[in-house]
Write a protein that holds these residues in place. Structure first.
Motif, PDB file in Angstrom:
ATOM      1  N   GLY A 145      37.994  40.691  43.308  1.00 36.99           N
ATOM      2  CA  GLY A 145      38.973  40.819  44.230  1.00 36.99           C
ATOM      3  C   GLY A 145      40.360  40.493  43.587  1.00 36.99           C
ATOM      4  O   GLY A 145      41.053  41.498  43.028  1.00 36.99           O
ATOM      5  N   ARG A 146      40.826  39.093  43.760  1.00 41.31           N
ATOM      6  CA  ARG A 146      42.119  38.822  43.018  1.00 41.31           C
ATOM      7  C   ARG A 146      41.993  37.863  42.013  1.00 41.31           C
ATOM      8  O   ARG A 146      40.983  36.703  42.041  1.00 41.31           O
ATOM      9  CB  ARG A 146      42.923  38.434  44.036  1.00 41.31           C
ATOM     10  CG  ARG A 146      43.315  39.596  45.298  1.00 41.31           C
ATOM     11  CD  ARG A 146      44.107  40.324  44.913  1.00 41.31           C
ATOM     12  NE  ARG A 146      44.828  41.251  46.092  1.00 41.31           N
ATOM     13  CZ  ARG A 146      43.876  42.395  46.312  1.00 41.31           C
ATOM     14  NH1 ARG A 146      43.031  42.639  45.507  1.00 41.31           N
ATOM     15  NH2 ARG A 146      44.467  43.173  47.144  1.00 41.31           N
ATOM     16  N   VAL A 147      42.774  37.856  41.090  1.00 42.74           N
ATOM     17  CA  VAL A 147      42.753  36.595  39.963  1.00 42.74           C
ATOM     18  C   VAL A 147      43.348  35.387  40.926  1.00 42.74           C
ATOM     19  O   VAL A 147      44.579  35.566  41.365  1.00 42.74           O
ATOM     20  CB  VAL A 147      43.503  36.864  38.768  1.00 42.74           C
ATOM     21  CG1 VAL A 147      43.292  35.608  37.725  1.00 42.74           C
ATOM     22  CG2 VAL A 147      42.903  38.042  38.294  1.00 42.74           C
ATOM     23  N   PRO A 148      42.647  34.242  40.800  1.00 46.49           N
ATOM     24  CA  PRO A 148      43.352  33.193  41.375  1.00 46.49           C
ATOM     25  C   PRO A 148      44.522  32.619  40.970  1.00 46.49           C
ATOM     26  O   PRO A 148      44.845  32.685  39.905  1.00 46.49           O
ATOM     27  CB  PRO A 148      42.312  32.119  41.590  1.00 46.49           C
ATOM     28  CG  PRO A 148      41.095  32.936  41.140  1.00 46.49           C
ATOM     29  CD  PRO A 148      41.407  33.813  40.395  1.00 46.49           C
ATOM     30  N   PHE A 149      45.723  32.188  41.900  1.00 42.47           N
ATOM     31  CA  PHE A 149      46.926  31.734  41.446  1.00 42.47           C
ATOM     32  C   PHE A 149      46.850  30.815  40.419  1.00 42.47           C
ATOM     33  O   PHE A 149      47.745  30.702  39.422  1.00 42.47           O
ATOM     34  CB  PHE A 149      47.711  31.505  42.483  1.00 42.47           C
ATOM     35  CG  PHE A 149      48.425  32.802  43.205  1.00 42.47           C
ATOM     36  CD1 PHE A 149      49.381  33.522  42.653  1.00 42.47           C
ATOM     37  CD2 PHE A 149      47.817  33.155  44.585  1.00 42.47           C
ATOM     38  CE1 PHE A 149      49.591  34.630  43.348  1.00 42.47           C
ATOM     39  CE2 PHE A 149      48.383  34.259  45.167  1.00 42.47           C
ATOM     40  CZ  PHE A 149      49.312  35.010  44.541  1.00 42.47           C
ATOM     41  N   ASP A 150      45.944  29.776  40.608  1.00 42.24           N
ATOM     42  CA  ASP A 150      46.071  28.774  39.530  1.00 42.24           C
ATOM     43  C   ASP A 150      45.506  29.231  38.037  1.00 42.24           C
ATOM     44  O   ASP A 150      46.095  28.883  37.020  1.00 42.24           O
ATOM     45  CB  ASP A 150      44.783  27.615  39.869  1.00 42.24           C
ATOM     46  CG  ASP A 150      43.469  28.188  40.236  1.00 42.24           C
ATOM     47  OD1 ASP A 150      43.510  29.361  40.280  1.00 42.24           O
ATOM     48  OD2 ASP A 150      42.694  27.360  40.372  1.00 42.24           O
ATOM     49  N   ARG A 151      44.666  30.229  38.229  1.00 52.51           N
ATOM     50  CA  ARG A 151      44.205  31.026  36.858  1.00 52.51           C
ATOM     51  C   ARG A 151      45.559  31.662  36.359  1.00 52.51           C
ATOM     52  O   ARG A 151      45.659  31.745  34.969  1.00 52.51           O
ATOM     53  CB  ARG A 151      43.334  31.940  36.926  1.00 52.51           C
ATOM     54  CG  ARG A 151      42.590  32.573  35.732  1.00 52.51           C
ATOM     55  CD  ARG A 151      42.018  31.265  34.940  1.00 52.51           C
ATOM     56  NE  ARG A 151      41.504  31.955  33.470  1.00 52.51           N
ATOM     57  CZ  ARG A 151      42.335  31.662  32.272  1.00 52.51           C
ATOM     58  NH1 ARG A 151      43.406  30.936  32.289  1.00 52.51           N
ATOM     59  NH2 ARG A 151      41.549  32.104  31.224  1.00 52.51           N
ATOM     60  N   LEU A 152      46.203  32.503  37.443  1.00 50.25           N
ATOM     61  CA  LEU A 152      47.387  33.377  36.771  1.00 50.25           C
ATOM     62  C   LEU A 152      48.275  32.509  36.212  1.00 50.25           C
ATOM     63  O   LEU A 152      48.924  32.896  35.120  1.00 50.25           O
ATOM     64  CB  LEU A 152      47.896  34.067  38.130  1.00 50.25           C
ATOM     65  CG  LEU A 152      47.287  35.219  38.468  1.00 50.25           C
ATOM     66  CD1 LEU A 152      47.678  35.727  39.543  1.00 50.25           C
ATOM     67  CD2 LEU A 152      47.343  36.546  37.392  1.00 50.25           C
ATOM     68  N   ALA A 153      48.499  31.128  36.902  1.00 50.81           N
ATOM     69  CA  ALA A 153      49.772  30.414  36.202  1.00 50.81           C
ATOM     70  C   ALA A 153      49.548  30.144  34.686  1.00 50.81           C
ATOM     71  O   ALA A 153      50.378  30.171  34.123  1.00 50.81           O
ATOM     72  CB  ALA A 153      49.701  28.971  37.000  1.00 50.81           C
ATOM     73  N   THR A 154      48.107  29.978  34.257  1.00 45.39           N
ATOM     74  CA  THR A 154      47.901  29.900  32.775  1.00 45.39           C
ATOM     75  C   THR A 154      48.073  30.855  31.831  1.00 45.39           C
ATOM     76  O   THR A 154      48.177  30.714  30.792  1.00 45.39           O
ATOM     77  CB  THR A 154      46.470  29.186  32.622  1.00 45.39           C
ATOM     78  OG1 THR A 154      45.517  30.134  32.863  1.00 45.39           O
ATOM     79  CG2 THR A 154      46.111  28.017  33.537  1.00 45.39           C
ATOM     80  N   LEU A 155      48.406  32.171  32.459  1.00 45.39           N
ATOM     81  CA  LEU A 155      48.388  33.308  31.804  1.00 45.39           C
ATOM     82  C   LEU A 155      49.807  33.659  31.693  1.00 45.39           C
ATOM     83  O   LEU A 155      50.048  34.849  30.946  1.00 45.39           O
ATOM     84  CB  LEU A 155      47.499  34.363  32.307  1.00 45.39           C
ATOM     85  CG  LEU A 155      45.880  34.219  32.504  1.00 45.39           C
ATOM     86  CD1 LEU A 155      45.094  35.222  33.425  1.00 45.39           C
ATOM     87  CD2 LEU A 155      45.215  34.020  31.059  1.00 45.39           C
ATOM     88  N   MET A 156      50.483  33.295  32.438  1.00 41.26           N
ATOM     89  CA  MET A 156      52.089  33.664  32.578  1.00 41.26           C
ATOM     90  C   MET A 156      52.696  33.661  31.077  1.00 41.26           C
ATOM     91  O   MET A 156      53.367  34.611  30.566  1.00 41.26           O
ATOM     92  CB  MET A 156      53.075  33.136  33.482  1.00 41.26           C
ATOM     93  CG  MET A 156      52.553  33.273  34.978  1.00 41.26           C
ATOM     94  SD  MET A 156      52.548  35.004  35.495  1.00 41.26           S
ATOM     95  CE  MET A 156      50.806  35.613  35.318  1.00 41.26           C
ATOM     96  N   ALA A 157      52.647  32.645  30.407  1.00 37.25           N
ATOM     97  CA  ALA A 157      53.090  32.443  29.106  1.00 37.25           C
ATOM     98  C   ALA A 157      52.663  33.630  28.042  1.00 37.25           C
ATOM     99  O   ALA A 157      53.277  34.123  27.356  1.00 37.25           O
ATOM    100  CB  ALA A 157      53.016  31.117  28.700  1.00 37.25           C
ATOM    101  N   PRO A 158      51.179  33.303  27.847  1.00 41.87           N
ATOM    102  CA  PRO A 158      50.693  34.325  26.780  1.00 41.87           C
ATOM    103  C   PRO A 158      50.888  35.972  27.186  1.00 41.87           C
ATOM    104  O   PRO A 158      51.229  36.766  26.314  1.00 41.87           O
ATOM    105  CB  PRO A 158      49.132  34.142  26.668  1.00 41.87           C
ATOM    106  CG  PRO A 158      48.890  33.427  27.936  1.00 41.87           C
ATOM    107  CD  PRO A 158      50.141  32.646  28.533  1.00 41.87           C
TER     108      PRO A 158
END
Length: 244
Positions: free
Chosen positions: A196-209
């Protein structure tokens, strides 16, 4: 020739288009114009759904604002358009983005080389003078658009190529081998799948890389704002995915 084009340009008037306040008639004219432009620019391609187009144009985006204008002929018909995207005031790192404005648009083939685009440029100048951007980046994917930009003195800073692939001709066996090789222990990679969707808490850790990867992409000599993934933009994107 210059006198003729100047005379032609006086036949056209420009006006802003506010997606939130436009009347039903204004929307009908805008959608008809976009359908015609789509047929001219992408012959043979399926037409986007009008309702989806309207939703997309009306959608609030937390990081950017798009100012839109139409050019009309003496009969009031839309013959050209201009879109100008700027960073929304108050958004994160606004100062880093403020000097730049993204520009795109077009003119119906029946009205090209008659001063329509030149007339629309006055809208761009007025917005830049009002808001203060110093660099306008135009996107052009048609030869006529590139010719116009060259004529007004714009400098090509970056060029990209779109490769369109038919999925029914993919070598799925080769793709499977590449995937297996990429996930081999020697590379230290792992595959992470979210239904479905990548959870926002997981997305938050991916923004920098992810932003580091994006900044590493070559953009030639393009003067530009920072390239980055931003969590605020995913909220609007997820809403769009839910609609479509």
């Amino acid at each position: 020739m210059l006198e003729t084009r100047a005379a032609d340009a006086r036949q056209f008037v420009t006006s802003p288009f506010d997606p939130q306040r436009a009347s039903a008639e204004e929307w009908s004219q805008a959608l008809a114009y976009w359908r015609q432009r789509h047929d001219e620019d992408f012959p043979g391609e399926p037409q986007p759904d009008d309702a989806h187009t309207q939703q997309n144009v009306q959608q609030h985006t937390p990081l950017y604002v798009v100012h839109r204008a139409f050019a009309r002929d003496a009969q009031g018909r839309i013959v050209g358009s201009l879109n100008m995207g700027v960073r929304r005031e108050g958004s994160p790192d606004y100062a880093a983005f403020a000097p730049f404005i993204d520009v795109w648009g077009g003119v119906l083939r029946s009205h090209q080389r008659q001063g329509v685009a030149s007339t629309l440029l006055h809208r761009l100048l007025a917005l830049m003078e009002a808001r203060g951007p110093t660099t306008a980046t135009f996107r052009a994917h048609q030869p006529e658009g590139r010719a116009f930009l060259a004529a007004i003195g714009a400098t090509e800073k970056h060029r990209s190529i779109e490769n369109r692939m038919a999925f029914d001709s993919l070598d799925w066996a080769a793709l499977a081998r590449w995937r297996a090789d990429a996930l081999a222990p020697a590379h230290g990679l792992r595959l992470e799948i979210h239904a479905g969707r990548v959870p926002f808490d997981r997305l938050a850790t991916l923004m920098a890389p992810l932003s580091a990867l994006l900044e590493d992409a070559p953009t030639s000599a393009l003067e530009r704002a920072p390239l980055r993934f931003e969590l605020e933009g995913f909220h609007a994107w997820y809403a769009e995915l839910d609609r479509s």
